[in-house]
Design a protein around this motif. Structure first.
Motif, PDB file in Angstrom:
ATOM      1  N   LYS A 126       0.813  -1.215   0.000  1.00 34.05           N
ATOM      2  CA  LYS A 126       0.000   0.000   0.000  1.00 34.05           C
ATOM      3  C   LYS A 126       0.847   1.266   0.000  1.00 34.05           C
ATOM      4  O   LYS A 126       0.478   2.266  -0.609  1.00 34.05           O
ATOM      5  CB  LYS A 126      -0.940   0.005   1.213  1.00 34.05           C
ATOM      6  N   ALA A 127       1.969   1.236   0.706  1.00 39.22           N
ATOM      7  CA  ALA A 127       2.745   2.461   0.854  1.00 39.22           C
ATOM      8  C   ALA A 127       4.066   2.410   0.105  1.00 39.22           C
ATOM      9  O   ALA A 127       4.825   3.368   0.131  1.00 39.22           O
ATOM     10  CB  ALA A 127       2.993   2.732   2.338  1.00 39.22           C
ATOM     11  N   SER A 128       4.325   1.293  -0.546  1.00 39.34           N
ATOM     12  CA  SER A 128       5.580   1.121  -1.289  1.00 39.34           C
ATOM     13  C   SER A 128       6.787   1.421  -0.407  1.00 39.34           C
ATOM     14  O   SER A 128       7.752   2.068  -0.824  1.00 39.34           O
ATOM     15  CB  SER A 128       5.604   2.029  -2.529  1.00 39.34           C
ATOM     16  N   ILE A 129       6.717   0.967   0.856  1.00 35.78           N
ATOM     17  CA  ILE A 129       7.812   1.200   1.790  1.00 35.78           C
ATOM     18  C   ILE A 129       8.930   0.209   1.498  1.00 35.78           C
ATOM     19  O   ILE A 129       8.697  -0.998   1.457  1.00 35.78           O
ATOM     20  CB  ILE A 129       7.340   1.028   3.248  1.00 35.78           C
ATOM     21  N   PRO A 130      10.173   0.677   1.315  1.00 39.13           N
ATOM     22  CA  PRO A 130      11.286  -0.245   1.082  1.00 39.13           C
ATOM     23  C   PRO A 130      11.440  -1.225   2.236  1.00 39.13           C
ATOM     24  O   PRO A 130      11.120  -0.907   3.389  1.00 39.13           O
ATOM     25  CB  PRO A 130      12.507   0.690   0.996  1.00 39.13           C
ATOM     26  N   GLY A 131      11.934  -2.400   1.915  1.00 38.74           N
ATOM     27  CA  GLY A 131      12.036  -3.456   2.905  1.00 38.74           C
ATOM     28  C   GLY A 131      12.793  -3.067   4.155  1.00 38.74           C
ATOM     29  O   GLY A 131      12.429  -3.442   5.267  1.00 38.74           O
ATOM     30  N   PHE A 132      13.848  -2.283   4.030  1.00 39.35           N
ATOM     31  CA  PHE A 132      14.653  -1.955   5.191  1.00 39.35           C
ATOM     32  C   PHE A 132      13.948  -0.991   6.146  1.00 39.35           C
ATOM     33  O   PHE A 132      14.374  -0.778   7.268  1.00 39.35           O
ATOM     34  CB  PHE A 132      16.013  -1.366   4.758  1.00 39.35           C
ATOM     35  N   LEU A 133      12.820  -0.381   5.694  1.00 40.36           N
ATOM     36  CA  LEU A 133      12.081   0.534   6.552  1.00 40.36           C
ATOM     37  C   LEU A 133      10.899  -0.138   7.249  1.00 40.36           C
ATOM     38  O   LEU A 133      10.353   0.412   8.184  1.00 40.36           O
ATOM     39  CB  LEU A 133      11.566   1.720   5.735  1.00 40.36           C
ATOM     40  N   THR A 134      10.504  -1.286   6.778  1.00 39.42           N
ATOM     41  CA  THR A 134       9.278  -1.881   7.312  1.00 39.42           C
ATOM     42  C   THR A 134       9.420  -2.250   8.787  1.00 39.42           C
ATOM     43  O   THR A 134       8.441  -2.233   9.511  1.00 39.42           O
ATOM     44  CB  THR A 134       8.863  -3.118   6.504  1.00 39.42           C
ATOM     45  N   GLY A 135      10.616  -2.596   9.242  1.00 34.98           N
ATOM     46  CA  GLY A 135      10.827  -2.900  10.656  1.00 34.98           C
ATOM     47  C   GLY A 135      10.545  -1.694  11.531  1.00 34.98           C
ATOM     48  O   GLY A 135       9.866  -1.786  12.555  1.00 34.98           O
ATOM     49  N   SER A 136      11.013  -0.532  11.128  1.00 40.21           N
ATOM     50  CA  SER A 136      10.763   0.701  11.884  1.00 40.21           C
ATOM     51  C   SER A 136       9.286   1.062  11.861  1.00 40.21           C
ATOM     52  O   SER A 136       8.714   1.483  12.875  1.00 40.21           O
ATOM     53  CB  SER A 136      11.587   1.845  11.293  1.00 40.21           C
ATOM     54  N   ALA A 137       8.669   0.915  10.699  1.00 40.18           N
ATOM     55  CA  ALA A 137       7.243   1.213  10.584  1.00 40.18           C
ATOM     56  C   ALA A 137       6.433   0.289  11.484  1.00 40.18           C
ATOM     57  O   ALA A 137       5.494   0.724  12.166  1.00 40.18           O
ATOM     58  CB  ALA A 137       6.798   1.076   9.136  1.00 40.18           C
ATOM     59  N   TYR A 138       6.796  -0.972  11.506  1.00 40.76           N
ATOM     60  CA  TYR A 138       6.089  -1.940  12.345  1.00 40.76           C
ATOM     61  C   TYR A 138       6.220  -1.574  13.819  1.00 40.76           C
ATOM     62  O   TYR A 138       5.236  -1.625  14.568  1.00 40.76           O
ATOM     63  CB  TYR A 138       6.628  -3.345  12.102  1.00 40.76           C
ATOM     64  N   ASN A 139       7.415  -1.232  14.258  1.00 39.37           N
ATOM     65  CA  ASN A 139       7.623  -0.880  15.662  1.00 39.37           C
ATOM     66  C   ASN A 139       6.794   0.334  16.061  1.00 39.37           C
ATOM     67  O   ASN A 139       6.256   0.405  17.172  1.00 39.37           O
ATOM     68  CB  ASN A 139       9.108  -0.616  15.930  1.00 39.37           C
ATOM     69  N   MET A 140       6.666   1.288  15.155  1.00 37.95           N
ATOM     70  CA  MET A 140       5.853   2.463  15.433  1.00 37.95           C
ATOM     71  C   MET A 140       4.380   2.083  15.565  1.00 37.95           C
ATOM     72  O   MET A 140       3.681   2.521  16.484  1.00 37.95           O
ATOM     73  CB  MET A 140       6.026   3.492  14.316  1.00 37.95           C
ATOM     74  N   ILE A 141       3.906   1.242  14.642  1.00 35.69           N
ATOM     75  CA  ILE A 141       2.519   0.774  14.700  1.00 35.69           C
ATOM     76  C   ILE A 141       2.274  -0.007  15.986  1.00 35.69           C
ATOM     77  O   ILE A 141       1.263   0.183  16.679  1.00 35.69           O
ATOM     78  CB  ILE A 141       2.202  -0.097  13.470  1.00 35.69           C
TER      79      ILE A 141
END
Length: 245
Positions: A126-141
């Motif tokens: 949905k957000a075209s977030i690069p793989g290396f950023l998804t960990g940070s995004a997940y932790n925020m969520i």
């Protein structure tokens, strides 16, 4: 042979998906109620007409299901129970079913295996977030949900529970599901230790379920709730369980 079940009868408890309500079960009334089986459905917290602020995608929904099952057992009108869940409802069934010996079988449509995996897949798409950023995004969520809804999504891992469940289970998923990818269901099916079967049918996450799936559900319910010697009124093996218009 027994034509009708006297007294307590088997019951299908339908558990709706996220963003839906008990109305979701109405499309399956004819399929279930043409048998000597009852149907019970309800709105999870924060869904439909139920009060509440947040859906927990299966975590606190276990408490809702606990209340429903205790109520049904208390009526004295229910014998065996089949939990039929879709998406969030299927996840709830997997998390909660091992607690209750009266549950006879499970129907699991499009459950996720790990919520962390689901969130990362949705974020990438949905957000075209690069793989290396998804960990940070997940932790925020994760931290946001912990603060607002008071539960840890890290614990939402149905696949860690399937080896504890010995009930017969029918797994199903749409082959074009691009929300909860079919691999989630395949992983759950492979890890499941009880009697099991898998149907991969045409459609996506929210599409109307095809006759292939409905026939599989109908046969599964009759086999595990009624047994081979119970006749159902006006039964015709050549008729589709889909309501005729």
């Amino acid at each position: 042979e027994q034509s009708y079940i006297e007294g307590a009868v088997p019951c299908v408890v339908y558990l709706h998906g996220s963003g839906c309500s008990r109305v979701e079960a109405l499309q399956y009334m004819d399929l279930i109620l043409c048998n000597p089986i009852s149907l019970f459905t309800f709105d999870f917290t924060a869904s439909g007409k139920s009060e509440g602020t947040y859906s927990s995608v299966g975590w606190f929904e276990q408490d809702d299901l606990d209340c429903v099952l205790k109520f049904l057992y208390g009526t004295g009108k229910v014998s065996k129970i089949c939990l039929w869940g879709r998406s969030m409802g299927a996840t709830t069934a997997l998390l909660d079913s091992a607690k209750y010996p009266q549950i006879e079988c499970l129907i699991l449509d499009s459950a996720f295996s790990r919520f962390k995996k689901l969130i990362k897949e949705v974020a990438r798409k949905k957000a075209s977030i690069p793989g290396f950023l998804t960990g940070s995004a997940y932790n925020m969520i994760r931290k946001t949900i912990q603060a607002k809804a008071n539960f840890d999504i890290e614990e939402l891992k149905p696949i860690d529970h399937v080896d504890k469940i010995k009930l017969p289970a029918l797994f199903g998923v749409g082959k074009d599901d691009d929300f909860v990818l079919p691999q989630h269901t395949k992983n759950l099916y492979e890890a499941y230790k009880g009697e099991k079967s898998l149907e991969i049918f045409d459609g996506d996450h929210n599409s109307l379920r095809p006759v292939q799936w409905l026939l599989a559900v109908q046969g599964f319910i009759k086999r595990h709730l009624l047994g081979p010697n119970v006749k159902t009124p006006n039964e015709s093996p050549t008729e589709s369980p889909v309501k005729k218009k």
